[in-house]
Design a protein around this motif. Sequence first.
Motif, PDB file in Angstrom:
ATOM      1  N   PRO A 220      14.611  -6.816   3.215  1.00 28.79           N
ATOM      2  CA  PRO A 220      14.122  -5.523   2.746  1.00 28.79           C
ATOM      3  C   PRO A 220      13.762  -4.549   3.865  1.00 28.79           C
ATOM      4  CG  PRO A 220      12.331  -7.083   2.696  1.00 28.79           C
ATOM      5  CD  PRO A 220      13.554  -7.854   3.139  1.00 28.79           C
ATOM      6  N   ALA A 221      13.615  -5.024   5.125  1.00 32.98           N
ATOM      7  CA  ALA A 221      13.379  -4.082   6.214  1.00 32.98           C
ATOM      8  C   ALA A 221      14.645  -3.249   6.410  1.00 32.98           C
ATOM      9  CB  ALA A 221      13.033  -4.839   7.493  1.00 32.98           C
ATOM     10  N   ILE A 222      14.503  -2.056   6.946  1.00 30.01           N
ATOM     11  CA  ILE A 222      15.661  -1.201   7.203  1.00 30.01           C
ATOM     12  C   ILE A 222      16.415  -1.745   8.405  1.00 30.01           C
ATOM     13  CG2 ILE A 222      16.395   1.103   7.909  1.00 30.01           C
ATOM     14  CD1 ILE A 222      14.107   2.241   6.283  1.00 30.01           C
ATOM     15  N   ALA A 223      17.691  -2.092   8.178  1.00 31.24           N
ATOM     16  CA  ALA A 223      18.502  -2.682   9.245  1.00 31.24           C
ATOM     17  C   ALA A 223      19.478  -1.685   9.854  1.00 31.24           C
ATOM     18  CB  ALA A 223      19.283  -3.881   8.702  1.00 31.24           C
ATOM     19  N   ALA A 224      19.868  -0.661   9.089  1.00 27.37           N
ATOM     20  CA  ALA A 224      20.853   0.300   9.586  1.00 27.37           C
ATOM     21  C   ALA A 224      20.617   1.650   8.929  1.00 27.37           C
ATOM     22  CB  ALA A 224      22.274  -0.180   9.298  1.00 27.37           C
ATOM     23  N   ALA A 225      20.972   2.711   9.670  1.00 27.67           N
ATOM     24  CA  ALA A 225      20.862   4.070   9.158  1.00 27.67           C
ATOM     25  C   ALA A 225      22.132   4.832   9.513  1.00 27.67           C
ATOM     26  CB  ALA A 225      19.639   4.779   9.737  1.00 27.67           C
ATOM     27  N   ARG A 226      22.701   5.517   8.522  1.00 28.91           N
ATOM     28  CA  ARG A 226      23.890   6.341   8.742  1.00 28.91           C
ATOM     29  C   ARG A 226      23.499   7.802   8.528  1.00 28.91           C
ATOM     30  NH1 ARG A 226      25.310   2.392   5.341  1.00 28.91           N
ATOM     31  NH2 ARG A 226      25.703   3.774   3.566  1.00 28.91           N
ATOM     32  N   MET A 227      23.656   8.601   9.574  1.00 32.87           N
ATOM     33  CA  MET A 227      23.300  10.023   9.514  1.00 32.87           C
ATOM     34  C   MET A 227      24.567  10.858   9.391  1.00 32.87           C
ATOM     35  SD  MET A 227      20.607  10.005  12.711  1.00 32.87           S
ATOM     36  CE  MET A 227      20.192  11.732  12.483  1.00 32.87           C
ATOM     37  N   ASP A 228      24.554  11.800   8.472  1.00 35.47           N
ATOM     38  CA  ASP A 228      25.718  12.660   8.263  1.00 35.47           C
ATOM     39  C   ASP A 228      25.228  14.087   8.060  1.00 35.47           C
ATOM     40  OD1 ASP A 228      28.161  13.737   7.771  1.00 35.47           O
ATOM     41  OD2 ASP A 228      28.547  12.672   5.901  1.00 35.47           O
ATOM     42  N   ALA A 229      25.599  14.994   8.953  1.00 36.99           N
ATOM     43  CA  ALA A 229      25.218  16.400   8.841  1.00 36.99           C
ATOM     44  C   ALA A 229      26.302  17.124   8.041  1.00 36.99           C
ATOM     45  CB  ALA A 229      25.050  17.030  10.220  1.00 36.99           C
ATOM     46  N   GLN A 230      25.989  17.502   6.811  1.00 31.22           N
ATOM     47  CA  GLN A 230      26.952  18.140   5.918  1.00 31.22           C
ATOM     48  C   GLN A 230      26.550  19.583   5.668  1.00 31.22           C
ATOM     49  OE1 GLN A 230      27.401  15.874   2.325  1.00 31.22           O
ATOM     50  NE2 GLN A 230      27.944  13.989   3.388  1.00 31.22           N
ATOM     51  N   TRP A 231      27.553  20.453   5.536  1.00 33.23           N
ATOM     52  CA  TRP A 231      27.301  21.853   5.230  1.00 33.23           C
ATOM     53  C   TRP A 231      27.358  22.043   3.724  1.00 33.23           C
ATOM     54  CZ3 TRP A 231      25.565  25.245   8.758  1.00 33.23           C
ATOM     55  CH2 TRP A 231      25.679  24.872  10.095  1.00 33.23           C
ATOM     56  N   ALA A 232      26.321  22.639   3.177  1.00 34.08           N
ATOM     57  CA  ALA A 232      26.228  22.828   1.724  1.00 34.08           C
ATOM     58  C   ALA A 232      25.476  24.119   1.446  1.00 34.08           C
ATOM     59  CB  ALA A 232      25.521  21.652   1.059  1.00 34.08           C
ATOM     60  N   ILE A 233      25.724  24.675   0.243  1.00 32.18           N
ATOM     61  CA  ILE A 233      25.022  25.866  -0.205  1.00 32.18           C
ATOM     62  C   ILE A 233      24.193  25.484  -1.419  1.00 32.18           C
ATOM     63  CG2 ILE A 233      25.262  28.200  -1.165  1.00 32.18           C
ATOM     64  CD1 ILE A 233      27.856  28.480   0.373  1.00 32.18           C
ATOM     65  N   TYR A 234      22.902  25.786  -1.385  1.00 34.07           N
ATOM     66  CA  TYR A 234      22.008  25.440  -2.486  1.00 34.07           C
ATOM     67  C   TYR A 234      21.658  26.703  -3.257  1.00 34.07           C
ATOM     68  CZ  TYR A 234      21.467  21.048   0.030  1.00 34.07           C
ATOM     69  OH  TYR A 234      21.708  19.865   0.671  1.00 34.07           O
ATOM     70  N   GLU A 235      21.783  26.622  -4.582  1.00 30.53           N
ATOM     71  CA  GLU A 235      21.444  27.782  -5.432  1.00 30.53           C
ATOM     72  C   GLU A 235      20.068  27.578  -6.056  1.00 30.53           C
ATOM     73  OE1 GLU A 235      23.006  30.440  -5.521  1.00 30.53           O
ATOM     74  OE2 GLU A 235      24.935  29.913  -4.650  1.00 30.53           O
TER      75      GLU A 235
END
Length: 235
Positions: A220-235
Amino acid sequence: MSPTSLAGRLMPDRKLGPIVDVIFNGRGALTPPSKSLNRLWLVEQMVPFDAKLCRSHVFDIEMKSDPDAKPYVDAVPTHPVNIEEYDRLWVPPTGVATAATCATAPAQASGFETGGLSLQQAAALVAQARNAFALASRPRKITVRCKGQKGACGSNPRQTLASIDWSALGSVEQVNPRGEPYYVGDRKPADAPWGPAHVQFTFPYAAAGATWMVTVDRKPAIAAARMDAQWAIYE
């Protein structure tokens, strides 16, 4: 009238805190202007949820016209016919939730959605991730992968992960092993006693204008993290 007075008029039987924001018919660019009020949202001021998180009630109110109103003459929505309440949590920049720090939450854009998780479960997942991402004197063993344009990942993705502004957190939700959300009708695997194995944290506009999507694997401990910078428009 003031937002708090409006809330008292629409929900006279509820005990409410100060109302800090009112959204009429939606706020996004896709919402056309209108002289009629069909739906509004009332946002209550943040208060401490636990030692490190603040909580706010949001009321989604559907308005209808009087049944006896004459169509095209005075058929203007005048009273609420349905009120739905949901909560949002927020991480104050100070890292400590007090009445004073919670009250500083931006009225129009504070708090994160819990994606169907209970408030307690979402709070626990946020606390675990904040501890795991922080750069401590004895670094935790976490595999960090990062993908992003315009140098969003920086020269040291681990450092970039540690410097994410948690007050900008927009949502926490369970995802599948590929980092994709579950939709209505999808079969979810049974959670282990310690909760979901894959969780995604979304930070709108926090990656130099792009949105950080940080997906973690828990065991249950965090073993891996995947970071993704995505471009999005929020309304």
